[in-house]
Write a protein that holds these residues in place. Structure first.
Motif, short mmCIF file in Angstrom:
data_model
loop_
_atom_site.label_atom_id
_atom_site.label_comp_id
_atom_site.label_asym_id
_atom_site.label_seq_id
_atom_site.Cartn_x
_atom_site.Cartn_y
_atom_site.Cartn_z
N TYR A 1 0.91 -1.22 -0.16
CA TYR A 1 0.25 0.21 -0.11
C TYR A 1 0.89 1.14 -0.11
O TYR A 1 0.17 2.30 -0.50
CB TYR A 1 -1.02 0.01 1.20
CG TYR A 1 -2.15 -0.71 0.96
CD1 TYR A 1 -3.00 -0.57 0.11
CD2 TYR A 1 -2.29 -2.08 1.71
CE1 TYR A 1 -4.24 -1.50 -0.19
CE2 TYR A 1 -3.34 -2.83 1.61
CZ TYR A 1 -4.33 -2.58 0.84
OH TYR A 1 -5.44 -3.30 0.54
N TYR B 1 3.38 -10.55 5.25
CA TYR B 1 2.62 -9.89 6.19
C TYR B 1 1.93 -10.60 6.95
O TYR B 1 0.81 -11.31 6.95
CB TYR B 1 1.29 -9.35 5.23
CG TYR B 1 1.68 -8.43 3.91
CD1 TYR B 1 1.92 -7.09 4.16
CD2 TYR B 1 1.95 -9.02 2.80
CE1 TYR B 1 2.03 -6.25 3.12
CE2 TYR B 1 2.24 -7.99 1.74
CZ TYR B 1 2.48 -6.75 1.85
OH TYR B 1 2.89 -5.91 0.70
N LYS C 1 -1.91 -10.16 8.52
CA LYS C 1 -2.95 -9.78 7.41
C LYS C 1 -4.13 -10.41 7.63
O LYS C 1 -5.34 -10.25 7.31
CB LYS C 1 -2.50 -10.41 6.05
CG LYS C 1 -2.00 -11.60 5.88
CD LYS C 1 -1.62 -12.10 4.59
CE LYS C 1 -1.24 -13.56 4.50
NZ LYS C 1 -0.76 -13.73 2.85
N ASP C 2 -4.16 -11.84 8.42
CA ASP C 2 -5.20 -12.30 8.86
C ASP C 2 -6.24 -11.97 10.17
O ASP C 2 -6.93 -12.71 10.25
CB ASP C 2 -5.06 -13.76 8.88
CG ASP C 2 -4.65 -14.42 7.48
OD1 ASP C 2 -5.15 -14.09 6.38
OD2 ASP C 2 -3.57 -15.12 7.46
N GLN D 1 -4.03 -4.31 7.14
CA GLN D 1 -3.10 -5.29 6.59
C GLN D 1 -1.99 -5.58 7.48
O GLN D 1 -1.66 -6.57 7.76
CB GLN D 1 -2.87 -5.08 5.31
CG GLN D 1 -1.88 -6.10 4.70
CD GLN D 1 -1.34 -5.63 3.37
OE1 GLN D 1 -1.87 -6.23 2.19
NE2 GLN D 1 -0.57 -4.65 3.11
#
Length: 201
Positions: free
Chosen positions: A46, A129, A132-133, A117
């Motif tokens: 990002y 990452y 991320k979850d 994220q």
């Protein structure tokens, strides 16, 4: 009345917000003041969208300058009458403010998604990452931040800077909405006064 009077103030407020957005976004590329991670592309995806530099930065800055210019008395007269000239300027200001709503709103969404994220960092499983979850749940799970070993303090760095960018773009969004409302009020009230004068004749 206060909203209409403060129209020029709103445009001027966008300038420092845009400049701060550029500065804060640039800092995201240098975790802990080091350029090595940016050079090796070890940064969140990002960050590479350049939202704070382009959309909530340069584009908002250009819009703010144009809005301030429109409110100056030296603006080129496009019509024969003063009322027509003011209406034309209000229409352009509304269009520019709506563009500001789009730019700042889009930036705010991207910054929020980046915050949810989480950072791109090195852990026991390699570069990934790792949050991320968690759907942003890592933001309150402070012990989990130590899982990111490189860059040092990257979770704090990203969280603070992205939060500032969200606040800056959010303020830009509010200001642009208020600018639209102020110009609409000015245009509608001006049109109404013209109608009253015509009927009196």
């Amino acid at each position: 009345m206060a909203l209409e009077t403060c129209g020029s103030c709103l445009s001027c407020l966008l300038i420092p917000l845009a400049l701060w957005s550029i500065v804060v976004n640039v800092l995201l590329y240098f975790p802990n003041g080091k350029a090595s991670h940016a050079a090796s592309y070890q940064l969140p995806n990002y960050v590479w969208y350049f939202e704070g530099i382009c959309f909530s930065g340069v584009m908002i800055l250009l819009l703010a300058v144009m809005l301030v210019t429109l409110e100056c008395n030296v603006f080129y007269r496009c019509c024969q009458s003063e009322s027509c000239n003011k209406t034309y300027r209000s229409f352009i200001s509304i269009v520019l403010a709506l563009l500001g709503v789009a730019f700042s709103g889009y930036s705010c969404i991207i910054f929020t998604l980046g915050l949810i994220q989480g950072p791109f960092c090195n852990s026991s499983g390699g570069w990934d990452y790792i949050f991320k979850d968690t759907a942003g749940g890592y933001l309150t799970d402070y012990p989990a931040w130590s899982r990111c070993t490189e860059p040092a303090n990257i979770v704090e760095w990203n969280t603070i800077l992205l939060s500032i960018l969200i606040a800056l773009s959010g303020l830009q969004l509010i200001i642009c909405f208020l600018k639209v409302a102020a110009e609409l009020k000015r245009t509608l009230c001006g049109t109404y006064s013209v109608f009253v004068q015509v009927t009196n004749y």
